[in-house]
Scaffold this motif. Structure first.
Motif, PDB file in Angstrom:
ATOM      1  N   TYR A  34      24.495  87.437  40.787  1.00  0.00           N
ATOM      2  CA  TYR A  34      23.412  86.481  40.271  1.00  0.00           C
ATOM      3  C   TYR A  34      22.504  86.178  41.100  1.00  0.00           C
ATOM      4  O   TYR A  34      21.736  86.318  40.277  1.00  0.00           O
ATOM      5  N   TYR A  38      18.433  87.693  39.509  1.00  0.00           N
ATOM      6  CA  TYR A  38      17.384  86.729  39.345  1.00  0.00           C
ATOM      7  C   TYR A  38      16.506  85.985  40.119  1.00  0.00           C
ATOM      8  O   TYR A  38      16.129  84.971  39.958  1.00  0.00           O
ATOM      9  N   CYS A  69      12.802  77.535  44.129  1.00  0.00           N
ATOM     10  CA  CYS A  69      12.937  77.619  42.481  1.00  0.00           C
ATOM     11  C   CYS A  69      14.445  76.900  42.268  1.00  0.00           C
ATOM     12  O   CYS A  69      14.569  76.606  42.001  1.00  0.00           O
ATOM     13  N   PHE A  71      16.720  78.417  42.045  1.00  0.00           N
ATOM     14  CA  PHE A  71      17.856  79.523  40.687  1.00  0.00           C
ATOM     15  C   PHE A  71      19.187  79.813  41.396  1.00  0.00           C
ATOM     16  O   PHE A  71      19.914  79.593  41.067  1.00  0.00           O
ATOM     17  N   SER A  73      20.704  78.565  43.866  1.00  0.00           N
ATOM     18  CA  SER A  73      21.562  77.010  44.086  1.00  0.00           C
ATOM     19  C   SER A  73      22.462  76.592  42.904  1.00  0.00           C
ATOM     20  O   SER A  73      24.013  76.304  43.266  1.00  0.00           O
ATOM     21  N   ILE A  74      21.446  77.219  41.860  1.00  0.00           N
ATOM     22  CA  ILE A  74      22.129  76.894  40.321  1.00  0.00           C
ATOM     23  C   ILE A  74      23.239  77.174  39.570  1.00  0.00           C
ATOM     24  O   ILE A  74      23.623  76.907  39.413  1.00  0.00           O
ATOM     25  N   VAL A  75      22.874  78.759  39.923  1.00  0.00           N
ATOM     26  CA  VAL A  75      23.187  79.535  38.864  1.00  0.00           C
ATOM     27  C   VAL A  75      24.330  80.149  39.500  1.00  0.00           C
ATOM     28  O   VAL A  75      25.587  80.371  39.093  1.00  0.00           O
ATOM     29  N   CYS A  76      25.327  79.784  40.837  1.00  0.00           N
ATOM     30  CA  CYS A  76      26.369  80.386  42.162  1.00  0.00           C
ATOM     31  C   CYS A  76      27.095  79.507  40.654  1.00  0.00           C
ATOM     32  O   CYS A  76      27.393  78.519  41.023  1.00  0.00           O
ATOM     33  N   ILE A  81      25.363  79.206  48.094  1.00  0.00           N
ATOM     34  CA  ILE A  81      23.943  79.693  48.504  1.00  0.00           C
ATOM     35  C   ILE A  81      24.014  78.378  47.724  1.00  0.00           C
ATOM     36  O   ILE A  81      23.822  77.564  46.670  1.00  0.00           O
ATOM     37  N   PHE A  82      23.212  77.831  48.689  1.00  0.00           N
ATOM     38  CA  PHE A  82      22.270  76.669  48.685  1.00  0.00           C
ATOM     39  C   PHE A  82      20.905  76.889  49.631  1.00  0.00           C
ATOM     40  O   PHE A  82      20.881  77.537  50.841  1.00  0.00           O
TER      41      PHE A  82
ATOM     42  N   ASN C  38      28.281  73.588  38.497  1.00  0.00           N
ATOM     43  CA  ASN C  38      27.599  73.835  39.388  1.00  0.00           C
ATOM     44  C   ASN C  38      26.144  73.307  38.875  1.00  0.00           C
ATOM     45  O   ASN C  38      25.330  72.062  39.551  1.00  0.00           O
ATOM     46  N   HIS C  42      24.697  69.526  39.706  1.00  0.00           N
ATOM     47  CA  HIS C  42      22.960  69.478  40.443  1.00  0.00           C
ATOM     48  C   HIS C  42      22.204  68.225  39.467  1.00  0.00           C
ATOM     49  O   HIS C  42      21.636  67.517  40.035  1.00  0.00           O
ATOM     50  N   VAL C 186      19.522  77.710  33.692  1.00  0.00           N
ATOM     51  CA  VAL C 186      20.244  76.978  34.998  1.00  0.00           C
ATOM     52  C   VAL C 186      19.377  75.779  35.036  1.00  0.00           C
ATOM     53  O   VAL C 186      19.824  74.469  34.205  1.00  0.00           O
TER      54      VAL C 186
END
Lengths: 92, 383, 286
Positions: A34, A38, A69, A71, A73-76, A81-82, C38, C42, C186
């Motif tokens: 992902y 993305y 962005c 993305f 970090s949040i989608v993993c 990953i961060f 996640n 957040h 997300v």
């Protein structure tokens, strides 16, 4: 279609865009892809190495292109990953 | 906290359901979630009015399954919680009673038994759920069930049920019946400072060291509740002392399930209560519980008048089963008589405990419990 | 084979929200459950939520394991009963933030009755639903949200049951905040969760979740990327459109916020009433 007026940010001389640091927790990655697919700047690609889970974790292609962005970090789904901002001083 | 007077201290003329509701309040119950069902509806109705007076919560849930789930939730949030139902609702609650057992949530469930099976006879009494009280939910576990035989006991045993559930972190059942629930008798309610209340054991270790399912010497873990910062996890899955699921470990399964069973079984001596009437020299012992025990009392008195040495062993605790007390009575007796308003449930446990002593069973279903004369007849025949 | 240069262990900044001794989680490659967790974490971080006052309740299912992964007070209930359990928790202590994280089957099949009543009562429980269109944990059977004609292990000839429209159901039952996103959206999902956590009353967010190992595999989307590709191709954001028309089909997935209203919550009404009655009762005896 309205005309788009583009110009450089007025404070570009004073404010530098942040440099980002991408952290990969390789052995947590399950290889879903992902983050690679993305990322708006295509900063990541699939690596050839095999991690503890038997999949190919991502590899950073060009960290300087990262625009924070967040993305990836949040989608993993695996918290593998961060992204953090590089401080001015050199920090590992 | 309202003062003593509004806690209904004194002598009153109440029905069993209302006495039970007042017992709950006196015990410190401040959460009731239920669903109306004959003949337990009055408990819900009474508590819907009384709970808010004490700052407690009454909520009518959409069904009995939700009621039991809400009771466990409230218990985990730190309140003493209760629900009340009858046969059909009791069946619905079984899965979540299992959840309460597995997560060791203190709570009280009142089953005002009626004619079964299925919808049965909602307005008539029965004692058909007593085996279900022990075995109703799937899996192996220990549970406590009490049997009131008067309106006073509907009050007293409700308080005791809360104390037991808090002591042993186990759902405690109050197995009443429609007669005890609906009849009106004198109830004496002691002042609040004279009522013995037990609260759950709180953790005495710092947060980082807290293990939510690590038992103490009496096999019961201390209980933190939500919002206190202990940040613990509880699950219906087989779990270790941290509360984390361990679904593939035989060792964890064995340890946990045996402890849940032993928690009650090994503490049985402290839990079991019976009433013994004229047992010392009894040849024939009537073993009974609930409303039937009152007919039994009358029967043994009549038997004594006729020269038969009869005695009564009234089971106040149904589960854990008073094995020792029954075995002792059976040893010196020639025969045992067990009258029940079902087709033979507790009598099986009595037979098991009585070993060689012959046991006569008298079944009665329908509107009335056994009459003293019916029991006397069996006493005479057993002589 | 032991590596010579073992790199230092990198700690994820949000590991304090998770039970590190329970990780890694059991979810498959590409499973959307991790994405939901996640995004949730957040949102908690952005709001700096007091974790000591947060209670996470989950039901049975793959997503049901979430409660075990959150480093907060948490409870894993029996199948379908997360909402009534959460009701008991919230009413007993309204100071607690109670979040139910569960799945489409747990919340809407066996738990359907509890869902509509909790929404109707408007109890301040926040619900996060990972809708993966099937029963994942038990191997991929059809569920109440399985699209028509889908293949699942119990609908091998194609599903002939019409699925629920979850946002329509939640809106009709009385929720004060209803949103649907996919695991692709997300950032909007995180913002929705933040909004939900600051709102009064019953809130519901549905996240369409890829289940590539089972649902995807049976329905020609063998990988998480292919399922996400479907979300990307078909999603349209239609905020505050009519939830009854918010379809999920092969060509069209309507996402967005559908309901955002203000309604007095049950626990507020209840506790106000209890205070008044309690006061009156105290007056009587004094």
């Amino acid at each position: 279609m309205p005309e788009r007026i583009r110009h450089a940010p007025l404070d570009l001389e004073k404010v530098k865009p942040a440099k980002m640091e991408i952290h990969l927790i390789k052995d947590e990655c399950k290889g879903c892809g992902y983050c690679i697919e993305y990322c708006p700047k295509k900063v990541l690609e699939q690596s050839d190495e095999i991690n503890a889970r038997g999949v190919h974790p991502p590899r950073i292609v060009d960290e300087s292109q990262c625009i924070n962005c967040s993305f990836c970090s949040i989608v993993c789904p695996d918290f593998a990953i961060f992204v953090t901002e590089k401080k001015n001083k050199e920090e590992k | 906290m309202p003062k003593a007077k509004s806690a209904l201290t004194g002598a009153h003329f109440l029905n069993g359901d209302i006495a039970c509701a007042e017992g709950a309040i006196a015990a410190g119950c401040r959460f009731f979630a239920g669903y109306p069902i004959t003949p337990a509806t009055e408990i819900a109705e009474h508590l819907s009015m009384r709970m808010p007076e004490f700052g407690g919560i009454y909520i009518q849930m959409e069904d009995e399954i939700a009621s039991m789930a809400a009771v466990i939730g409230a218990s985990y949030s730190g309140l003493k919680a209760m629900t009340a139902t009858s046969g059909p609702g009791f069946s619905l609650m079984q899965e979540n009673i299992g959840l309460a057992v597995m997560t060791e949530a203190p709570c009280v469930i009142v089953d005002v038994m009626r004619g079964g099976p299925s919808t049965g006879q909602p307005t008539l009494p029965g004692q058909q759920d007593v085996m279900q009280a022990k075995w109703g939910s799937h899996g192996d576990y220990g549970i406590i069930a009490l049997s009131p035989s008067s309106v006073q006991e509907m009050f007293d045993l409700t308080v005791e049920a809360f104390n037991l559930s808090e002591t042993y972190r186990v759902p405690t059942l109050l197995m009443g019946d429609e007669i005890v629930g609906h009849m009106w008798e004198k109830v004496v309610i002691p002042p609040p400072d004279k009522i013995r209340i037990v609260n759950r054991k709180k953790p005495n270790v710092p947060r980082e060291k807290y293990l939510p399912f690590k038992p103490d010497e009496n096999l019961v873990p201390s209980m933190a509740c939500f919002g206190e910062g202990f940040r613990f996890h509880a699950t219906g899955l087989t779990h270790n002392e941290h509360g984390y699921p361990r679904t593939t470990s035989s060792e964890v399964q064995s340890q946990l399930v045996h402890r849940l069973v032993d928690k009650i079984q090994k503490n049985a001596d402290k839990i079991v209560r019976v009433e013994e009437v004229m047992l010392e020299d009894a040849d024939i012992v009537v073993v009974a519980y609930g409303i039937v025990a009152r007919a039994g009392l009358s029967a043994i008195r009549k038997a004594r008048e006729k020269g038969i040495k009869a005695g009564l062993l009234r089971l106040i605790t149904l589960w854990p089963f008073p094995e020792k007390q029954v075995a002792k009575a059976a040893q010196s007796a020639r025969a045992i008589v067990v009258p029940e308003m079902n087709c033979g449930q507790m009598v099986r446990e009595v037979e098991r405990a009585a070993k060689e002593t012959p046991v006569a069973f008298l079944s009665k279903l329908g509107e009335d419990p056994h009459t003293p004369l019916e029991i006397l007849e069996v006493i005479r025949r057993s002589k | 084979m032991v590596q010579e240069n073992v790199p230092p262990v990198i700690l994820h900044p949000f590991s304090k929200y998770l039970r590190e001794d329970m990780m890694p989680h059991i979810w498959c490659q590409g499973c959307g459950n991790g994405v939901l967790l996640n995004a949730f974490v957040h949102a908690l971080d952005e709001l700096q939520t007091d974790l000591d006052k947060l209670v996470v309740v989950s039901g049975i299912g793959c997503i049901g394991r979430s409660a075990g992964y959150m480093n907060t007070d948490s409870f894993h209930t029996t199948h379908g009963r997360a909402l009534p359990f959460a009701t008991g928790v919230k009413l007993a202590n309204p100071e607690l933030e109670v979040v139910v994280i569960s799945g489409d089957g747990d919340l809407f099949a066996i738990g359907g009755n509890h869902f509509i009543h909790a929404a109707r009562r408007n109890i301040g429980i926040k619900v996060l639903c990972a809708n993966n269109l099937n029963y994942g944990m038990t191997g991929g059977q059809q569920g109440p949200t399985t699209p028509l004609d889908s293949v699942t292990t119990t609908s091998m000839y194609g599903n002939i049951e019409h699925p629920f429209n979850l946002v329509h159901l939640a809106a009709a039952s009385g929720a004060t905040y209803v949103a649907r996103w996919t695991s692709l959206h997300v950032r909007r999902l995180t913002q929705s969760i933040k909004k939900m956590l600051q709102k009064e009353g019953f809130c519901f967010i549905e996240m369409l979740s890829p289940c590539p190992e089972i649902y995807g595999r049976y329905n020609k989307m063998r990988s998480g990327l292919e399922m996400m590709g479907w979300f990307k191709k078909a999603s349209v954001v239609e905020n505050f459109s009519d939830p009854s028309k918010a379809d999920i089909t092969a060509d069209r997935i309507v996402v967005g916020e559908f309901v955002d209203i203000n309604k007095l919550s049950y626990e507020k009404m209840l506790h106000e009433k209890i205070s008044k009655i309690n006061e009156k009762a105290m007056e009587k005896v004094s």
